[in-house]
Design an enzyme around this catalytic site. Structure first.
Site, short mmCIF file in Angstrom:
data_model
loop_
_atom_site.label_atom_id
_atom_site.label_comp_id
_atom_site.label_asym_id
_atom_site.label_seq_id
_atom_site.Cartn_x
_atom_site.Cartn_y
_atom_site.Cartn_z
N SER A 293 0.85 -1.19 0.00
CA SER A 293 0.00 0.00 0.00
C SER A 293 0.89 1.24 0.00
CB SER A 293 -0.90 0.04 1.24
OG SER A 293 -0.11 0.04 2.42
N TYR B 108 -2.62 1.09 -3.54
CA TYR B 108 -3.83 1.67 -2.95
C TYR B 108 -3.44 2.49 -1.73
CZ TYR B 108 -3.39 -2.33 0.22
OH TYR B 108 -2.92 -3.25 1.12
N SER C 27 6.00 -4.31 -2.03
CA SER C 27 6.86 -4.24 -3.22
C SER C 27 7.06 -2.80 -3.71
CB SER C 27 6.28 -5.10 -4.34
OG SER C 27 5.01 -4.62 -4.75
#
EC number: 4.1.1.11
Length: 128
Positions: free
Chosen positions: A25, A58, A74
């Site tokens: 996120s 997100y 990531s």
């Protein structure tokens, strides 16, 4: 007809955290989320000004007033601390909304990721 339009932008924010082992996120200072009209779990695109990386993730809430921009999971591999990024969200806008004067929410921040201004349009680019 609907058009895929820029809805929200946080311009030239500095990355404050890169948390590789946190669930994926991007945590964003809650003040910035509200100013840019981005809600928790909304898809965002992040464009790294320093290295040209462009990716999607997100949004999640970061501590209010902290200036936090934390790339998690990531996404942490896509930037270094201090890199400047543009965070954008898009929406499908119908022709009626456009004709009624719909505008995006654009937020500009200082070097500490505090809001220094906002506007509802991208100025015309001129040759200089």
């Amino acid at each position: 007809m609907q058009r895929h339009m820029l809805k929200s932008k946080i311009h030239r924010a500095a990355v404050t955290h890169c948390e590789l082992h946190y669930e994926g996120s991007c945590a964003i200072d809650e003040d910035l989320l509200e100013a840019a009209n981005i809600v928790e779990n909304e898809r965002i695109d992040i464009w790294n000004i320093n290295n040209g990386e462009r990716f999607s993730t997100y949004a999640i809430k970061g501590e209010r007033g902290s200036g936090m921009i934390s790339l998690n999971g990531s996404a942490a591999r896509r930037a270094q601390l201090g890199d400047l990024v543009i965070i954008a969200a898009f929406a499908m806008i119908d022709e009626e909304e456009l004709k009624a004067g719909w505008k995006p929410d654009l937020v500009f921040v200082d070097e500490g990721n505090k809001i220094k201004g906002s506007r509802d349009h991208v100025p015309t680019q001129n040759w200089t």
